[in-house]
Design an enzyme around this catalytic site. Structure first.
Site, PDB file in Angstrom:
ATOM      1  N   ASN A  36      55.606  -0.794 -61.533  1.00  0.00           N
ATOM      2  CA  ASN A  36      55.433  -1.574 -62.749  1.00  0.00           C
ATOM      3  C   ASN A  36      55.331  -3.021 -62.326  1.00  0.00           C
ATOM      4  O   ASN A  36      56.227  -3.532 -61.630  1.00  0.00           O
ATOM      5  CB  ASN A  36      56.633  -1.366 -63.683  1.00  0.00           C
ATOM      6  CG  ASN A  36      56.590  -2.317 -64.864  1.00  0.00           C
ATOM      7  OD1 ASN A  36      55.513  -2.752 -65.271  1.00  0.00           O
ATOM      8  ND2 ASN A  36      57.754  -2.650 -65.396  1.00  0.00           N
ATOM      9  N   MET A  39      51.807  -4.143 -68.035  1.00  0.00           N
ATOM     10  CA  MET A  39      53.074  -3.590 -67.584  1.00  0.00           C
ATOM     11  C   MET A  39      53.175  -2.129 -67.989  1.00  0.00           C
ATOM     12  O   MET A  39      52.600  -1.708 -68.972  1.00  0.00           O
ATOM     13  CB  MET A  39      54.247  -4.360 -68.198  1.00  0.00           C
ATOM     14  CG  MET A  39      54.232  -5.822 -67.870  1.00  0.00           C
ATOM     15  SD  MET A  39      54.285  -6.163 -66.093  1.00  0.00           S
ATOM     16  CE  MET A  39      55.794  -7.094 -65.942  1.00  0.00           C
ATOM     17  N   CYS A  40      53.960  -1.410 -67.269  1.00  0.00           N
ATOM     18  CA  CYS A  40      54.120   0.018 -67.486  1.00  0.00           C
ATOM     19  C   CYS A  40      55.610   0.323 -67.657  1.00  0.00           C
ATOM     20  O   CYS A  40      56.450  -0.580 -67.682  1.00  0.00           O
ATOM     21  CB  CYS A  40      53.570   0.783 -66.275  1.00  0.00           C
ATOM     22  SG  CYS A  40      51.913   0.244 -65.753  1.00  0.00           S
ATOM     23  N   ARG A  41      55.924   1.566 -67.811  1.00  0.00           N
ATOM     24  CA  ARG A  41      57.320   2.049 -67.835  1.00  0.00           C
ATOM     25  C   ARG A  41      57.420   3.211 -66.868  1.00  0.00           C
ATOM     26  O   ARG A  41      56.492   4.023 -66.791  1.00  0.00           O
ATOM     27  CB  ARG A  41      57.705   2.529 -69.240  1.00  0.00           C
ATOM     28  CG  ARG A  41      57.599   1.493 -70.373  1.00  0.00           C
ATOM     29  CD  ARG A  41      58.733   0.497 -70.357  1.00  0.00           C
ATOM     30  NE  ARG A  41      58.419  -0.656 -69.509  1.00  0.00           N
ATOM     31  CZ  ARG A  41      59.255  -1.691 -69.326  1.00  0.00           C
ATOM     32  NH1 ARG A  41      60.442  -1.709 -69.932  1.00  0.00           N
ATOM     33  NH2 ARG A  41      58.910  -2.680 -68.560  1.00  0.00           N
TER      34      ARG A  41
END
Lengths: 255, 255, 255, 255
Positions: free
Chosen positions: A112, A1-3
Site C-alpha cells: 500500500n 492507496m489500497c488496503r
C-alpha cells in the site's frame, strides 16, 4: 492507496479475517475508514500457503465486495500464512496482472503506497532488475517492481531487511535524480512460506497506516483494524520492520 | 497466432465485416481455417476512426464469439477506417492491455505473428524505446513493443516503410545476437486516421497469411477470406507492404 | 454441449484431474474430441467439498484454458469429492450465474445436454418449482432448472433416482405437450457431500457420452477420457445411473 | 439504489454527459451525493439510438469508473437519445444480464429504486408476463421485470402512462397480498427511439430523486445534477411522468 491484511499463525479459514469481521477487508473494499481513497474497488487478490512451496494466488479485477468466488474460496481454504489486498489503482491499469499479491518462487508480496513520479523513474528502476526477474515482470505497477527488485536482492543473498532498505534507498535516489518531490510511501508485507515481514515507511513523515494484532497463536497485520476489537490492534511504528515467525515477533528499525 | 481484419473505404457498419460474413472475424475467433491455432479466444479488440484524430478502441478479454457488447457496437458504429483483431495468446497474459489494436496518438496497429525467443530479446527491444514511448507501454506483448518502436521512429520523422523495415531489422539483429533460431513473423496493419498500411513478412520463408479485397470503393485486408466470395480475396505477396488510401492502393517491397 | 468430470475417493488435488492429464478438462475446454462442439469456452466452474456441508464453488465466464486463477486453485485445493465443468452455451447467456456446478444446500450438480425447445417449456417447468426453490433460481439455463426440480423432490423425501426419473419424465411430457421433437439429453452428476450419482440418458437414442474409471480408491466420471489411460475408462451404458460411495459403486437402470 | 441519466435532443457525444461533467455519471459511480448507497460499482450500462430502430446497448460488470472501453465508446458515439446507468445491486447478482438499460424491440429502460420484498412477489409478477415477454427475460432483477411488464402492455396497445400506472398498481397489489410493508420505489426512464418518458414515484412518500434540465435544444434527466450548473437542474415533482419529445416536454400526474 489500497488496503491489505496478512496473517501468520495456526491455520484458519481465510474468511475469518477477509470476510467475516465487521470491518473486514471485503468491507474495506467498499468503505475504508483510514484510507485516502475510500473505495478500493479496482480489483483484489488473495494468496495463501498450503502444501506447496509457492503460494496459491487468486486475482480478480472486479471489486472484492461483489465477487462470490472470493466468498466461496475464503469459506473453504484454511491456511497458516496468507495475504489479502484490495486495490485503489494509482498507477497501472485495471488488470489481474496488476493485482496483488505478487509472487515469485516461494515469495509473496502486498503493498500500500506508491512511488512518487513513478512514470519518470520506472525505466531506471526496471534497469536495476536482473534478467531473470525482468522476465518475470507481468504487469506495470510500481508495487510489482518494488517486489521484484527486493526478491532479486534476496535471491542474491541479501537478508530481507537489507534488501528492502536498499531498494527503498535506490528508489529515493532515482526519484531525487529526476527532481521528484512527491514521496515514496511504503506499507507492505512479504512472506516466504514460513515467515512474514511487515514494513511501514515513507520518504516524508507520512507512512501509510499499519496495525498489528495477536491472533490465534500468531499475528494479523492490517492497513486498518478489522472490527469491534479496535483496541487489540497496535499501530506499527513508522520506519519499522516487524518480523513474524511461529511463536515470536520482533521489531527492527527499517532505516 | 491471431486473426485480424482492416478496412478503409466508404463508411460502413463494423458488423458488415466483423460479424455478418459467413466466415467473419467473430466466426474465426471460434474456428479459424488458415491459422496455426484454430481457436482465437484469448480476448479481442476493435478500433475505429470517427470524428476525432485518435481512434475509439474497445478491448475485451472474453472470446469475441460470446460478447454481446461487440455485436451491439458493430451494429451501431459506422466508420471509414477500422481494425478488428481476435487473439490467440502466445506471449503475455490475458488482459485488456494485451489486446490489439494498440494505439498511440493518431496511430493504431494490429499484428499476427510473433518474435521468436521474445523473453530473451524483450529487454533489449524495450531499451530501444525513447522515454515517451516507453512510458506509454501498457501491456507486455511483443506486438505492442513492435508498434511503439515503429511509432517512435515515425514520430522521429521516418517514413512508415522505413520505420517498419528498421524495426524488423533491429529485432532480427537482437534475436541473432541472442542466438535465437525461432523466426520473427509479421503480418500487421497500421493506420493514421487517413491511410492504412498492411505488411506481410517473416525472417524465415513462412510469413502469416494476409489477403486483400476491393470493398465498397475501398479495401479490406484480412488474415483469411471472410466468406463466400473467396475468389475476391487476393493473397498479399510475401515481403510486401500495401499502402491504402482513398481511391488507391500501392504495393511496395518491404525488404 | 459441454464437458465435465466428477471425482469421489481419497482426497486429491483438483489439478490431478482438472489440469494435469494430457487430455484434461482444461485441455477439453479448448479442444474436445467427442463433443458436438469442439470448443467449450463459454465459462466454467469447479465445486468441491471440504470441511463444510455445502461445497465451495468457483465460477468464471472466461475460458478455462486462460484462467490462471483456476490453475492456482486446483494446485492448492485437495478434496475427496469434486466436480468440474466447461461450458459451450446452448441456452442462456454467458454469466457466472449460468455456469455449473449449481448448488443448493449440500447438493451440487453438473450437466451436459439440453432440453429440446427449452424456450417453449421453460415457463411450464419453472411453474413446477416450489417457492423456496424458485427463489433460489439464479440464472436462466435449462441445467439449473433440472437441478432445482430434482433437489425440490429430494427435499420432499424422494430417493435420488426417483427424483431424477420423475423430473426427466415431466420434462418430456411438457415437451410433447408443446409439440417439441428435439430430444432431451442428459449426462449429469449430482453429489450431496458424501456420495455422488452419475446419469446417462436421452429421450432419443443418443445420450451424451459418459465414462467411468476407478481412481485412487474411488472413481472418476468424465464426458470423455482424460488422457493416456484411455482403456481404463469404461463407457457408462445408456439409461443408467451410477451410485458412487466410499468403497463401492452400483449401477441402476434409470428408466 | 443506482444512479442514471437520460438525454434527448440534438445529437451529442455521450461523453458530454456520461464522462465529462464535474459530477458526471462516471464520477457518481464512485461517489454519489444524493444516493442511499454512495458507491454504484456493481456494473453499468449505456444504450443509444443511432441508425436502427433498436438501440445499441453496452453492459459491463466492472465499475464504470475503471472501464476504459466506456470512455472510448462515449468519446466516439454521438446520439440524439441515450441512457446511462450505474448500478448498486439490491436484488440479483452481478452479471451483464442484470445491468441496465434493458431493451426489447425499440424500447429501452433504466430504473433506480426497488420492489420491496421482491423475492416474495417475483413469482407472482413473472406470472403476469405474456409468453413472448417471459421468453425475453434474461436476468433476475426486479427492474427488468417492471420493464417487460410495461412493454407487454404497451405492445398490447396501452398508452405508456397507463402501462406504467397499471404495472405499478399491480405490483403494489401483489406486495400487499403478501403482507409486504417495504415500499415500491420507482425513478425510471423509458424510450422508444423517438421520444422518452421519465417517472418519479413511490408507494411511500419517498420517491428516489430525479432532476430535469434543458440541454442543447433538448433535455437531460438525471438522478442527481451532473456538475457546476446545479441551479439549472429542477427536481421532477413526486408522482409525475415527464414526456420528452423533440422541442417539447410535458408533465403528467402519474397517479
Amino acid at each position: 492507496m489500497c488496503r491489505f491484511l496478512a496473517y501468520l499463525g495456526e491455520p484458519i479459514l481465510l474468511e475469518d479475517l477477509v470476510c467475516k469481521p465487521r470491518h473486514s477487508l471485503v468491507r474495506q473494499s467498499l468503505r475504508a475508514e483510514e484510507a485516502k481513497t475510500i473505495t478500493n474497488g479496482d480489483g483484489f487478490g488473495v494468496g495463501w500457503y498450503g502444501e506447496r512451496e509457492s503460494p496459491g494466488v487468486y486475482h480478480e479485477v472486479m471489486p472484492a465486495w461483489s465477487d462470490e468466488n472470493l466468498l466461496a474460496l475464503c469459506a473453504n481454504v484454511r491456511s497458516r500464512l496468507f495475504f489479502a489486498h484490495v486495490r485503489a489503482a494509482t498507477g497501472g491499469g485495471i488488470s489481474r496482472q496488476n493485482c496483488h499479491p505478487f509472487h515469485h518462487g516461494p515469495y509473496m508480496f502486498i503493498h500500500n503506497g506508491q512511488i512518487g513520479g513513478y512514470p519518470q523513474v520506472r525505466r531506471g528502476l526496471e534497469a536495476l532488475l536482473p534478467d531473470p526477474h525482468y522476465e518475470n515482470r507481468r504487469g506495470g505497477t510500481d508495487s510489482e517492481l518494488l517486489f521484484l527488485l527486493t526478491v532479486a536482492r534476496i535471491d542474491g543473498g541479501m537478508p530481507v531487511i537489507d534488501a528492502v532498505r536498499s531498494v527503498l534507498h535506490d528508489t529515493v535516489d532515482l526519484m531525487r535524480a529526476k527532481g521528484i518531490t512527491a514521496p515514496l510511501r511504503f506499507a507492505a508485507a512479504l512472506a516466504d512460506g514460513e515467515q512474514a515481514w511487515a514494513f511501514r515507511w515513507a520518504s516524508d513523515d507520512q507512512p501509510p497506516t499499519l496495525y498489528l494484532k495477536p491472533q490465534r497463536g500468531g499475528w494479523a497485520v492490517a492497513s486498518e483494524p478489522l472490527g469491534d476489537d479496535a483496541e487489540a490492534w497496535s499501530p506499527i511504528a513508522p520506519d519499522q520492520m516487524i518480523h513474524l515467525r511461529a511463536g515470536q515477533q520482533n521489531a527492527y528499525a527499517l532505516v
